[in-house]
Each structure stands twice: as C-alpha cells, then as structure tokens.
Motif scaffolding. Structure first.
Motif, mmCIF file in Angstrom:
data_model
loop_
_atom_site.group_PDB
_atom_site.id
_atom_site.type_symbol
_atom_site.label_atom_id
_atom_site.label_comp_id
_atom_site.label_asym_id
_atom_site.label_seq_id
_atom_site.Cartn_x
_atom_site.Cartn_y
_atom_site.Cartn_z
ATOM 1 N N TYR A 96 1.505 10.302 28.715
ATOM 2 C CA TYR A 96 0.333 10.936 28.107
ATOM 3 C C TYR A 96 0.538 10.924 26.598
ATOM 4 O O TYR A 96 1.573 11.380 26.108
ATOM 5 C CB TYR A 96 0.159 12.375 28.601
ATOM 6 N N PHE A 97 -0.409 10.353 25.873
ATOM 7 C CA PHE A 97 -0.307 10.289 24.427
ATOM 8 C C PHE A 97 -1.423 11.102 23.786
ATOM 9 O O PHE A 97 -2.580 10.999 24.191
ATOM 10 C CB PHE A 97 -0.391 8.845 23.935
ATOM 11 N N LYS A 98 -1.067 11.878 22.786
ATOM 12 C CA LYS A 98 -2.038 12.657 22.032
ATOM 13 C C LYS A 98 -2.590 11.794 20.908
ATOM 14 O O LYS A 98 -1.819 11.173 20.167
ATOM 15 C CB LYS A 98 -1.399 13.916 21.443
ATOM 16 N N GLU A 99 -3.901 11.780 20.788
ATOM 17 C CA GLU A 99 -4.530 11.020 19.712
ATOM 18 C C GLU A 99 -4.124 11.607 18.359
ATOM 19 O O GLU A 99 -3.945 12.809 18.222
ATOM 20 C CB GLU A 99 -6.044 11.008 19.901
ATOM 21 N N ASN A 100 -3.945 10.733 17.384
ATOM 22 C CA ASN A 100 -3.516 11.063 16.014
ATOM 23 C C ASN A 100 -2.066 11.535 15.934
ATOM 24 O O ASN A 100 -1.660 12.057 14.910
ATOM 25 C CB ASN A 100 -4.450 12.080 15.359
ATOM 26 N N SER A 101 -1.306 11.367 16.994
ATOM 27 C CA SER A 101 0.118 11.698 16.973
ATOM 28 C C SER A 101 0.920 10.404 16.855
ATOM 29 O O SER A 101 0.446 9.332 17.227
ATOM 30 C CB SER A 101 0.527 12.458 18.227
ATOM 31 N N THR A 102 2.146 10.527 16.370
ATOM 32 C CA THR A 102 3.008 9.380 16.128
ATOM 33 C C THR A 102 4.135 9.354 17.158
ATOM 34 O O THR A 102 4.705 10.402 17.472
ATOM 35 C CB THR A 102 3.587 9.453 14.701
ATOM 36 N N GLU A 124 7.486 11.616 20.872
ATOM 37 C CA GLU A 124 6.588 12.011 19.780
ATOM 38 C C GLU A 124 7.402 12.413 18.555
ATOM 39 O O GLU A 124 8.492 12.978 18.673
ATOM 40 C CB GLU A 124 5.701 13.170 20.247
ATOM 41 N N SER A 125 6.865 12.155 17.391
ATOM 42 C CA SER A 125 7.591 12.407 16.138
ATOM 43 C C SER A 125 7.895 13.874 15.893
ATOM 44 O O SER A 125 8.808 14.189 15.134
ATOM 45 C CB SER A 125 6.821 11.841 14.949
ATOM 46 N N ASN A 126 7.177 14.778 16.545
ATOM 47 C CA ASN A 126 7.466 16.207 16.355
ATOM 48 C C ASN A 126 8.571 16.722 17.285
ATOM 49 O O ASN A 126 8.954 17.877 17.213
ATOM 50 C CB ASN A 126 6.202 17.058 16.503
ATOM 51 N N ASN A 127 9.113 15.840 18.140
ATOM 52 C CA ASN A 127 10.231 16.228 19.008
ATOM 53 C C ASN A 127 11.500 16.343 18.169
ATOM 54 O O ASN A 127 11.757 15.513 17.292
ATOM 55 C CB ASN A 127 10.420 15.184 20.108
ATOM 56 N N GLU A 128 12.307 17.333 18.438
ATOM 57 C CA GLU A 128 13.530 17.567 17.657
ATOM 58 C C GLU A 128 14.496 16.382 17.674
ATOM 59 O O GLU A 128 15.324 16.232 16.778
ATOM 60 C CB GLU A 128 14.247 18.821 18.147
ATOM 61 N N HIS A 129 14.407 15.514 18.669
ATOM 62 C CA HIS A 129 15.315 14.367 18.787
ATOM 63 C C HIS A 129 14.754 13.081 18.173
ATOM 64 O O HIS A 129 15.431 12.052 18.183
ATOM 65 C CB HIS A 129 15.660 14.107 20.255
#
Length: 144
Positions: A96-102, A124-129
């Motif tokens: 599942y991918f969120k639009e406008n997310s990296t 996703e780029s906001n993941n701590e890893h």
C-alpha cells in the motif's frame, strides 16, 4: 462444553491464520542480493490504484516520479508506471503506497513492464530505518 470451546477456538485460529502480516523493520534491511531487481530507486508516489473489491485492497499499480536512481536505467524526474506483481501472497500483506509519499523501491522488469513484488520490502522515507536501509542498499549495490 469442552467441544463447544474447542470449536470456537478453531474458528478463531483458522481466521487468524489467513491474516496477512506486515514486514518487520529491523536494523538490517532484509534483502542483500539485488541481482534480481532491474531498478532500485527512491521515488515519490503520484497515484496509487488498489482493488477495493478484494480482501486487504491489494495494490494494482502506481505512478511515481523518480527522485534518485540507485540501480538501473531510470533517471531522476522520470515518471514511471509500475504494476503489482501477481504472486502467491504466502501471508504477506499486499503493498500500500500513500500518494505524495517517498519510498525506497526495488523493481523488476517483465517483458519491458516495471513490476513490484510484495516481498521487496519497500520502505517509506518517514520510517526510522529509511536512511540506514538506503545506505545498506547502496553498499550492497556498491554505490558510495
């Protein structure tokens, strides 16, 4: 009474066994061999299509803008269309991918078409890893 309780437990256990499982993000990225992936990129999702008629609304396809090429022929600013690979889920949740997310994405080419596997562990780029995984992938592909 014991038979009734046993039946109830069996129903709940069988329902749980069909549940999908999200990937576990640990210190080490789970993929170390990138030879099966034609393109490894960081991309921003523009649109994402899911099949809402099926359980878990599996990913059908997405469009994305390439931000960084790590491996392959894709170039930054290129807009790509990627289809979800048709594969046996083996209890892994659909992507599942969120639009406008990296995301960091590992892609495959099948007959010229870009595809993504539910087993490619996009992150996703906001993941701590994210930063650590990106470094690990670049090291695994020998990019510094």
């Amino acid at each position: 009474m014991i038979k009734i309780i046993s039946c109830i437990l069996l129903v709940f256990a069988s329902t749980y066994s069909f549940a999908c499982k999200d990937p576990l993000y640990k210190d080490k990225y789970q993929i170390t061999n990138f030879s099966g992936y034609s393109d490894v990129i960081v991309a921003r999702i523009i649109t994402s299509k899911h099949n809402d008629d099926e359980m878990y609304s599996p990913l059908m396809s997405f469009d994305a803008a390439v931000l960084e090429k790590i491996k392959g022929a894709l170039t930054p600013n290129q807009v790509i269309h990627v289809s979800a690979k048709i594969e046996d889920p083996r209890a892994a949740c659909p992507l599942y991918f969120k639009e406008n997310s990296t995301y960091l994405l590992l892609l495959e080419r099948q007959e010229g078409e870009l595809q993504i596997s539910r087993f490619s562990f996009p992150i996703e780029s906001n993941n701590e890893h994210f930063s650590s995984y990106l470094s690990q992938v670049k090291s695994g592909i020998n990019i510094h």
